[in-house]
Structures are given as structure tokens and as C-alpha cells.
Design a protein around this motif. Structure first.
Motif, mmCIF file in Angstrom:
data_model
loop_
_atom_site.group_PDB
_atom_site.id
_atom_site.type_symbol
_atom_site.label_atom_id
_atom_site.label_comp_id
_atom_site.label_asym_id
_atom_site.label_seq_id
_atom_site.Cartn_x
_atom_site.Cartn_y
_atom_site.Cartn_z
ATOM 1 N N ARG A 49 3.161 2.892 11.548
ATOM 2 C CA ARG A 49 3.596 1.584 11.071
ATOM 3 C C ARG A 49 3.832 0.547 12.154
ATOM 4 N N ALA A 50 4.020 0.981 13.399
ATOM 5 C CA ALA A 50 4.369 0.040 14.464
ATOM 6 C C ALA A 50 3.810 0.525 15.793
ATOM 7 N N SER A 83 2.247 0.859 1.787
ATOM 8 C CA SER A 83 2.569 -0.426 2.407
ATOM 9 C C SER A 83 1.324 -1.124 2.949
ATOM 10 N N PRO A 84 0.992 -2.323 2.446
ATOM 11 C CA PRO A 84 -0.155 -3.060 2.998
ATOM 12 C C PRO A 84 -0.004 -3.334 4.492
ATOM 13 N N TYR A 89 -1.885 -2.229 10.010
ATOM 14 C CA TYR A 89 -1.654 -1.805 11.390
ATOM 15 C C TYR A 89 -2.474 -0.568 11.728
ATOM 16 N N ALA A 90 -2.455 0.425 10.834
ATOM 17 C CA ALA A 90 -3.164 1.673 11.104
ATOM 18 C C ALA A 90 -4.669 1.449 11.224
ATOM 19 N N GLU A 91 -5.223 0.611 10.347
ATOM 20 C CA GLU A 91 -6.664 0.340 10.390
ATOM 21 C C GLU A 91 -7.075 -0.268 11.729
ATOM 22 N N HIS A 101 -6.251 4.478 3.521
ATOM 23 C CA HIS A 101 -6.267 4.102 2.110
ATOM 24 C C HIS A 101 -4.931 3.476 1.714
ATOM 25 N N LEU A 102 -4.991 2.441 0.895
ATOM 26 C CA LEU A 102 -3.798 1.789 0.365
ATOM 27 C C LEU A 102 -3.532 2.299 -1.044
#
Length: 219
Positions: A49-50, A83-84, A89-91, A101-102
Motif C-alpha cells: 500500500r505504501a 482499495s483502488p 500503488y501496487a500496479e 486485481h481490484l
């Protein structure tokens, strides 16, 4: 013998020094993946996520992407998150070979498992880390991770590795006269993995390791 020497150079020099309490269990995960021959299908719930949050979240998404790229040309890695912002971030943090995947993880795993069955394939590694844990009320997160496991139960075999994050050992203690504590029962996997651990014990799955993360084979 380790199959993925290029990955181990990355892990030992860049990742391990920053992983904190997850270092030993991530090391065990990749050692066990190296024991498998042929291409791997790896699936994660809850993506990074970060930036550079190695000690906090573990940066598993980044490591799994690096692992398949340095292992071979055919292994695949999928991660799903609700979480979009996390997905975005991951993409931007992984290669084109990884699929982010979302959506709801249980729904995704159900559909993904159906697709694998149609293709006569299995998941070689499942990493569950999608539902944030409230330490004082562990049940919602633990129940969600058990649902995730059940959603793909039909595409596992005895060599299948399931790992749950955020599940340190838990025990009931009482103080004694020597200013220490006595165990009421043997410590067991807690946190996010508590219900997965209870299910694993009931079906005879093997606990391969338990620290801040826990891993099983034999579901």
C-alpha cells in the motif's frame, strides 16, 4: 540447493535487513517455494500500500513480483485488494508479469479457483493478508481469511502452501509468585490466522512455521 540465486541476492542484501519481525518467516516462504520444481502460480490477498513500508506491511507484493521474474519465464503472480489506492500503488510497483486485481478477495478467489479448475491447474502458494486486524477484536479479520481459504479449497493439494500474515502466537497466562507467568495452554497461532489454524488442526494440515506469519501445507 536454492534454484533462484539472483532472488536470494536481492532478498539478503535489500529486503531482509528491512523486514523486521517478518524476516525469518519470509525467508522460510521463499526457501519452500524454491523446493518446488516447474512454474508456480502464486496468489496474494491484500497488496502493498505504501512505498518502502517493509517493516510495517512487509512489501510482499514487491517481493513476490521479483521472485517470479528471477525464477523463470512462466510462473505467475496475482494480487487482489479492495482499495483502488492500494491497487494503483501496487500496479506501479511491479512488473507487467504480475496481475493486480481490484475487488473483494473472497469473490475474486472464488472466480479464480473456478477458472483454474477448468484449466486443470492449481495454486502453488496462497498468501492471505487482506483484512486489517484489530488486535482487541480479532474475529472479523480471522473469519475473512478463513473464507478466503474456503473459496479456493478445491484447487489445493498436499503440497500447497498457505501463509497468513499478522498472526503471532497467542496464549492465556497467569502471573505466579516469582514475578513471571505460567501458561494455561500451549501458545497457538492467533491474530488473522486464528481460525485458519483451528481449521488446519481439525483436518490434519501441517504447520510448517509460526512466527509473526504462519504457514501450512496439507489442507
Amino acid at each position: 540447493m536454492r534454484q533462484n540465486s539472483a532472488f536470494w541476492e536481492f532478498f539478503n542484501l535489500e529486503a531482509a535487513p528491512k523486514l523486521g519481525i517478518r524476516e525469518q518467516t519470509f525467508r522460510k516462504i521463499f526457501e519452500m517455494l524454491d523446493e518446488k520444481s516447474g512454474p508456480l502460480t502464486m496468489v496474494e490477498t491484500g497488496c502493498a500500500r505504501a512505498p518502502d513500508n517493509w517493516a510495517g506491511d512487509g512489501q510482499s507484493t514487491v517481493m513476490f513480483d521479483r521472485y517470479i521474474n528471477l525464477r523463470d519465464g512462466d510462473s505467475s503472480f496475482h494480487s487482489v485488494d479492495l482499495s483502488p489506492a492500494a491497487v494503483s500503488y501496487a500496479e506501479n510497483s511491479v512488473s507487467k508479469r504480475s496481475r493486480i486485481h481490484l475487488g473483494d478477495s473472497v469473490e475474486f478467489l472464488q472466480g479464480f479457483g473456478t477458472k483454474l479448475r477448468q484449466e486443470n491447474r492449481i495454486i502453488d502458494f496462497l498468501y492471505l493478508d487482506s483484512f486489517d486486524l484489530e488486535w482487541n477484536y480479532w474475529f472479523p479479520s480471522a473469519a475473512h481469511h478463513l473464507k478466503e481459504l474456503c473459496a479456493v479449497m478445491r484447487v489445493i493439494n498436499k503440497n500447497f502452501l498457505v501463509v497468513v500474515d499478522d498472526c503471532p502466537l497467542a496464549a492465556n497466562l497467569v502471573p505466579n509468585s516469582t514475578n513471571s507467568f505460567s501458561f494455561i495452554q500451549k501458545p497457538k497461532v492467533g491474530g488473522k490466522g486464528r481460525l485458519v489454524a483451528e481449521y488446519a488442526e481439525s483436518v490434519g494440515a501441517k504447520l510448517e512455521f509460526a512466527g509473526y506469519q504462519a504457514g501450512w501445507t496439507g489442507f
